[in-house]
Design a protein around this motif. Structure first.
Motif, mmCIF file in Angstrom:
data_model
loop_
_atom_site.group_PDB
_atom_site.id
_atom_site.type_symbol
_atom_site.label_atom_id
_atom_site.label_comp_id
_atom_site.label_asym_id
_atom_site.label_seq_id
_atom_site.Cartn_x
_atom_site.Cartn_y
_atom_site.Cartn_z
ATOM 1 N N ARG A 517 42.108 -31.875 -45.478
ATOM 2 C CA ARG A 517 42.152 -33.737 -46.547
ATOM 3 C C ARG A 517 41.344 -34.212 -46.235
ATOM 4 N NH1 ARG A 517 46.377 -32.193 -42.492
ATOM 5 N NH2 ARG A 517 48.638 -32.013 -42.659
ATOM 6 N N SER A 518 40.796 -35.353 -47.385
ATOM 7 C CA SER A 518 40.653 -36.218 -47.389
ATOM 8 C C SER A 518 40.414 -37.031 -46.330
ATOM 9 C CB SER A 518 40.485 -36.901 -48.720
ATOM 10 O OG SER A 518 41.695 -37.839 -48.808
ATOM 11 N N ARG A 519 39.356 -38.053 -46.539
ATOM 12 C CA ARG A 519 39.820 -38.925 -45.352
ATOM 13 C C ARG A 519 40.441 -40.277 -45.538
ATOM 14 N NH1 ARG A 519 38.385 -44.940 -45.156
ATOM 15 N NH2 ARG A 519 38.376 -45.567 -43.117
ATOM 16 N N GLN A 520 40.582 -40.345 -47.257
ATOM 17 C CA GLN A 520 41.556 -41.560 -47.146
ATOM 18 C C GLN A 520 43.480 -40.956 -47.834
ATOM 19 O OE1 GLN A 520 40.723 -42.081 -52.003
ATOM 20 N NE2 GLN A 520 42.842 -43.466 -52.390
ATOM 21 N N GLN A 521 43.069 -39.554 -47.365
ATOM 22 C CA GLN A 521 44.712 -38.678 -47.579
ATOM 23 C C GLN A 521 45.324 -39.326 -45.946
ATOM 24 O OE1 GLN A 521 44.796 -34.849 -48.574
ATOM 25 N NE2 GLN A 521 46.764 -34.796 -47.751
ATOM 26 N N ARG A 522 43.945 -39.128 -44.748
ATOM 27 C CA ARG A 522 44.545 -39.075 -43.245
ATOM 28 C C ARG A 522 45.497 -37.752 -43.140
ATOM 29 N NH1 ARG A 522 44.035 -44.065 -41.148
ATOM 30 N NH2 ARG A 522 41.999 -44.798 -41.820
ATOM 31 N N TYR A 523 47.252 -38.262 -42.516
ATOM 32 C CA TYR A 523 47.522 -36.984 -42.622
ATOM 33 C C TYR A 523 49.233 -37.892 -43.325
ATOM 34 C CZ TYR A 523 45.875 -36.867 -38.439
ATOM 35 O OH TYR A 523 44.088 -36.552 -37.477
ATOM 36 N N THR A 524 49.268 -38.062 -44.577
ATOM 37 C CA THR A 524 50.481 -38.390 -45.783
ATOM 38 C C THR A 524 50.406 -36.993 -46.131
ATOM 39 O OG1 THR A 524 48.766 -39.300 -47.070
ATOM 40 C CG2 THR A 524 49.570 -40.559 -45.674
ATOM 41 N N LYS A 525 49.533 -35.926 -46.592
ATOM 42 C CA LYS A 525 49.934 -34.936 -47.433
ATOM 43 C C LYS A 525 49.896 -34.092 -46.346
ATOM 44 C CE LYS A 525 49.384 -37.235 -51.807
ATOM 45 N NZ LYS A 525 48.486 -37.539 -52.546
ATOM 46 N N GLN A 526 50.270 -32.752 -46.847
ATOM 47 C CA GLN A 526 50.307 -31.450 -46.913
ATOM 48 C C GLN A 526 48.856 -30.865 -46.846
ATOM 49 O OE1 GLN A 526 53.351 -28.753 -48.569
ATOM 50 N NE2 GLN A 526 54.499 -29.101 -46.732
ATOM 51 N N ALA A 527 47.999 -29.850 -45.557
ATOM 52 C CA ALA A 527 46.927 -30.145 -46.140
ATOM 53 C C ALA A 527 46.391 -28.349 -47.113
ATOM 54 C CB ALA A 527 46.415 -28.356 -44.648
ATOM 55 N N ASP A 528 45.523 -28.520 -47.130
ATOM 56 C CA ASP A 528 45.086 -28.406 -49.214
ATOM 57 C C ASP A 528 44.570 -26.705 -48.621
ATOM 58 O OD1 ASP A 528 44.346 -27.197 -51.750
ATOM 59 O OD2 ASP A 528 43.785 -28.781 -52.206
ATOM 60 N N TRP A 529 45.715 -25.946 -48.233
ATOM 61 C CA TRP A 529 44.706 -24.315 -48.082
ATOM 62 C C TRP A 529 44.476 -24.062 -49.626
ATOM 63 C CZ3 TRP A 529 43.105 -21.935 -43.509
ATOM 64 C CH2 TRP A 529 43.487 -23.344 -42.397
ATOM 65 N N GLY A 530 44.917 -24.048 -49.932
ATOM 66 C CA GLY A 530 43.666 -23.496 -51.423
ATOM 67 C C GLY A 530 42.710 -24.106 -51.673
ATOM 68 N N TYR A 531 41.877 -25.438 -51.026
ATOM 69 C CA TYR A 531 40.493 -25.667 -50.905
ATOM 70 C C TYR A 531 39.906 -24.904 -50.513
ATOM 71 C CZ TYR A 531 36.801 -29.329 -51.992
ATOM 72 O OH TYR A 531 35.595 -29.258 -52.321
ATOM 73 N N ILE A 532 40.478 -25.103 -48.780
ATOM 74 C CA ILE A 532 39.691 -24.438 -47.983
ATOM 75 C C ILE A 532 39.743 -22.522 -48.332
ATOM 76 C CG2 ILE A 532 40.576 -23.412 -45.375
ATOM 77 C CD1 ILE A 532 41.828 -25.371 -44.554
ATOM 78 N N SER A 533 39.953 -22.290 -48.546
ATOM 79 C CA SER A 533 40.380 -20.531 -49.275
ATOM 80 C C SER A 533 38.501 -20.889 -50.680
ATOM 81 C CB SER A 533 41.691 -20.618 -49.908
ATOM 82 O OG SER A 533 41.193 -18.408 -50.975
ATOM 83 N N GLU A 534 39.133 -22.001 -51.756
ATOM 84 C CA GLU A 534 36.886 -21.983 -52.240
ATOM 85 C C GLU A 534 36.527 -21.902 -51.158
ATOM 86 O OE1 GLU A 534 38.418 -24.718 -55.670
ATOM 87 O OE2 GLU A 534 39.682 -24.408 -55.466
ATOM 88 N N CYS A 535 36.586 -22.959 -50.022
ATOM 89 C CA CYS A 535 35.026 -22.848 -49.759
ATOM 90 C C CYS A 535 34.933 -21.289 -48.692
ATOM 91 C CB CYS A 535 36.076 -24.316 -49.208
ATOM 92 S SG CYS A 535 35.719 -25.697 -49.673
ATOM 93 N N SER A 536 35.705 -20.986 -48.723
ATOM 94 C CA SER A 536 36.238 -19.381 -47.602
ATOM 95 C C SER A 536 34.610 -18.653 -48.780
ATOM 96 C CB SER A 536 36.768 -19.125 -46.553
ATOM 97 O OG SER A 536 37.302 -17.883 -46.260
ATOM 98 N N ALA A 537 36.260 -18.564 -49.838
ATOM 99 C CA ALA A 537 34.507 -17.394 -50.479
ATOM 100 C C ALA A 537 33.189 -17.920 -50.385
ATOM 101 C CB ALA A 537 35.731 -17.882 -51.988
ATOM 102 N N LEU A 538 32.937 -19.550 -50.564
ATOM 103 C CA LEU A 538 31.502 -19.722 -50.854
ATOM 104 C C LEU A 538 30.360 -19.427 -49.894
ATOM 105 C CD1 LEU A 538 29.610 -21.311 -52.520
ATOM 106 C CD2 LEU A 538 30.639 -23.777 -51.370
ATOM 107 N N ILE A 539 30.988 -19.256 -48.638
ATOM 108 C CA ILE A 539 30.611 -19.479 -47.553
ATOM 109 C C ILE A 539 30.032 -18.051 -47.749
ATOM 110 C CG2 ILE A 539 31.485 -19.058 -44.860
ATOM 111 C CD1 ILE A 539 30.415 -21.680 -44.979
ATOM 112 N N LYS A 540 31.164 -16.940 -47.923
ATOM 113 C CA LYS A 540 31.171 -15.353 -47.879
ATOM 114 C C LYS A 540 29.765 -15.525 -48.649
ATOM 115 C CE LYS A 540 33.731 -11.002 -48.589
ATOM 116 N NZ LYS A 540 34.842 -10.470 -49.024
ATOM 117 N N ARG A 541 30.427 -15.507 -50.364
ATOM 118 C CA ARG A 541 29.078 -14.810 -50.682
ATOM 119 C C ARG A 541 28.153 -16.050 -49.733
ATOM 120 N NH1 ARG A 541 32.781 -17.358 -54.916
ATOM 121 N NH2 ARG A 541 30.869 -19.897 -54.827
#
Length: 703
Positions: A517-541
């Motif tokens: 989530r972003s700082r602005q978002q706080r807890y108002t929306k669901q966590a974006d696990w799609g974006y987490i997946s992109e970051c995970s792929a970057l870490i792997k590379r």
């Protein structure tokens, strides 16, 4: 006794229940798997949870998004319970809001609102007992050094009769949990259960004397899980003398000050290079021979750092190591101890502010205390993917998290932590706290918009921390629609432009955790696990890139490489069941998952992850967890009036989360979603209904 209706429910036994995860998770095809979700087996095939399901013969056309699917027979009214994001923020903010209120009172600001004249009682005796009497028999005690001028009571019987509240005879079977566990109560006569470990005996001169009891057999049977634990089973307890030395600036942070000067010097050198035009177009401008000579001259002017990162202890995160997130206020020692007992393999302290640590603040250093059970290595089965050189026997479960807004503050805090609390798994830098008070000071998530400062802090902490690895917890960014975690991750793993110019090596981050989530978002929306997946792929590379560099002739200096060259990546956000956990491991590609509110609502989520199945805890079992928390709280904070009040306060704050739990047996569809808010429902028995009540008066009944 366990209610016969409260049974353990497995996914295969749910009548037509849909085992889907929330729609925020990445949509990747998954192979079929057995319904028991066994470890090492592929997950079950999933469909959208919001689509109608006819598996049980009933169309699900009436399901509403955001509302927990409670079975109709348990719903008692059409009204819905609502829990706002602001209440979720309280899990991170309450201590800091209290601090802000204290500042306002010092500035002379008036209280506002209709309840400004309300007064609240304090958990203290009407008149305290002098310390010279607290731990001694009635007639055999030392003399009070203050004599008649002492403001505390000296007559033991008068204190017990007139000033101390009566014993808690109906709670915990009237037995002091500290005495029961340790054979000796450290609260002495002030204990609210003193009747369980005191008696009256007749002296040689015929007088009746009140004495405290000690159980020598129990004291002998107390098992120390680690040899360096204190008598009360805690570790990392800083002495009063050391805290006073810090407050009086008698302890000099020499290494931190020297490295801070070095950071400033490197920044000036880098500015000089940039002014000469060696920015992103450096190679194009380097065609001129004179320019190349100037570039080499600038590099030659670079001074080696005063300290290189030492050979750090290696850490490991994997699917078998679910992590309890750092939780301000509620991530206290008793709660962490309970979660560790239920299967959490890594825990963090509450977020501690750097400057109060450096200044010897008693309340801030108290956050670093841990139970000896958190000093044991994680229960894992290391496989081939464990980082080379990892020594499981030297690993811990407990790490510290700090927040800072300037490099020199973080460096000083890191140095004093390494000095006074060496038994830490990691020191984690908070780069994700969204609270206004922290953000305005430039700490927490504000660091995400200052990548150069963030890199300096991590690099400096890595050089100062000795053997303790350095990690960081970040968010997607500060504003919705403008995530910058990918850029920050690349910088935290490989370093920025300055590290290339001066050959500094990586900053030294051993592990990164991303809250989706972003700082602005706080807890108002669901966590974006799609974006987490992109970051995970970057870490792997980036990890693969590091591996390829180590295979070349010019191998990097191991003293500069974090964790042997591998950076672990953890995801965080909305994990509320073992199905969520397994899906994030398999589809998002993270090494492990950090659980926050899910553990607050149901701490046995770690049991579910280990078992690979849902566990429908009965009301009596849930109450047993609450009772265990109370016992652990009294052991940690004392069984006297103040300790009982502190334990009750933190218990009430925890019940603010536990009441949101809807038992598995009451749901029509699985998995449950942490963002769903239940309608008003009744339980399968009166106790279950009471535990699910959103009324604070009912929480008082439970306490």
């Amino acid at each position: 006794m366990t209610d016969p209706q409260d049974t353990q429910v497995r996914p295969a036994e749910t009548n037509g229940q849909n085992p889907n995860i929330d729609s925020a998770a990445p949509k990747h095809p998954a192979p079929d798997a057995p319904a028991d979700g066994g470890a090492g087996e592929p997950p079950a095939k999933k469909t959208k949870i919001d689509e109608p399901s006819t598996a049980n013969g009933n169309d699900d056309h009436n399901r509403r998004k955001g509302i927990a699917p409670v079975k109709p027979e348990y719903i008692v009214t059409s009204k819905s319970r609502t829990v706002t994001a602001a209440q979720d923020d309280a899990a991170e903010a309450s201590r800091h809001e209290e601090r802000e209120g204290e500042k306002d009172q010092k500035k002379g600001k008036k209280n506002k609102g209709q309840n400004k004249n309300r007064s609240f009682g304090k958990s203290v005796d009407e008149k305290g007992l002098c310390w010279s009497r607290v731990h001694y028999p009635e007639f055999a005690h030392p003399e009070c050094p203050f004599g008649p001028s002492c403001r505390f009571e000296h007559d033991l019987r008068t204190y017990l009769k007139n000033y101390k509240r009566e014993d808690l005879k109906n709670e915990l079977n009237g037995m002091c949990p500290v005495y029961e566990a340790r054979g000796k109560c450290h609260s002495g006569w002030k204990c609210r259960f003193v009747g369980s470990h005191s008696t009256e005996r007749e002296t040689e001169d015929g007088r009746k004397e009140l004495v405290l009891l000690e159980d020598e057999e129990r004291k002998k049977n107390v098992q120390r899980l680690v040899p360096y634990a204190s008598e009360d089973g805690t570790v990392n307890a800083v002495t009063t003398e050391d805290k006073i030395a810090l407050s009086k600036r008698q302890y000099q942070t020499v290494r931190a000050e020297e490295y801070a000067k070095y950071i400033d010097q490197v920044s000036k050198e880098l500015d000089a290079v940039n002014k000469r035009g060696y920015g992103e177009g450096e190679e194009a401008q380097g065609n001129d021979g004179q320019a190349k000579e100037e570039k080499e001259e600038n590099r030659a002017r670079y001074i080696e750092p005063p300290f290189l990162p030492s050979e750090k202890r290696r850490i490991y995160f994997g699917p078998e190591t679910p992590v309890l997130a750092p939780l301000t206020t509620q991530g206290n020692l008793p709660f962490r101890r309970l979660c560790t007992e239920l299967g959490a393999q890594a825990t963090y302290s509450e977020m501690a502010m750097s400057m109060p640590l450096v200044q010897g603040s008693k309340s801030e250093w108290a956050l670093l205390k841990a139970h000896e059970s958190e000093m044991l290595p994680p229960t894992i089965s290391p496989s081939d993917n464990v980082v080379q050189g990892y020594d499981h026997s030297k690993d811990f479960k407990f790490g510290a998290q700090i927040a800072a807004n300037k490099p020199w503050q973080a460096l000083k805090a890191t140095e004093v932590l390494a000095k006074f609390t060496p038994n830490l798994r990691v020191i984690d830098l908070n780069c994700g706290c969204p609270i206004d008070l922290v953000f305005r000071e430039g700490a927490g998530s504000a660091l995400l918009d200052s990548p150069s400062k963030l890199e300096k802090i991590i690099r400096g902490m890595n050089a100062i921390s000795g053997e303790i690895p350095i990690t960081a917890k970040i968010r997607m960014g500060t504003k919705d629609g403008a995530p910058n975690a990918l850029k920050n991750i690349e910088r935290l793993v490989h370093g920025g432009y300055g590290s290339t110019v001066f050959d500094l090596g990586p900053p030294g981050t051993a592990a990164l955790t991303l809250h989706g989530r972003s700082r602005q978002q706080r807890y108002t929306k669901q966590a974006d696990w799609g974006y987490i997946s992109e970051c995970s792929a970057l870490i792997k590379r980036l990890n693969e890139k590091t591996d390829s560099l180590t295979d070349t002739i010019r191998e990097p200096d191991e003293r500069k490489l974090p964790n042997g060259g591998r950076v672990y990546f953890l995801g965080n956000g909305d994990c509320y069941s073992h199905e969520h956990y397994n899906d994030h491991i398999n589809n998002a590609g993270v090494d492990s998952v950090m659980v926050a509110r899910g553990a607050l609502i149901k701490p046995w989520i770690f049991e579910e992850i280990q078992a690979g199945q849902y566990i429908d805890k009965s009301a009596s079992e849930r109450l047993a967890h609450i009772e265990k928390f109370v016992k652990y709280g009294l052991e940690a904070w004392g069984s006297d009036e103040r300790g009982v009040g502190t334990t009750r306060r933190f218990l009430l704050e925890w019940l603010n989360f536990t009441h949101r739990y809807v038992p598995i047996g009451l749901l029509e569809y699985l998995p449950p979603n942490i963002q769903d808010r239940p309608p008003v429902w009744r339980g399968r028995n009166d106790l279950e209904t009471l535990l699910g009540s959103p009324n604070a008066k009912d929480w008082l009944k439970i306490t």
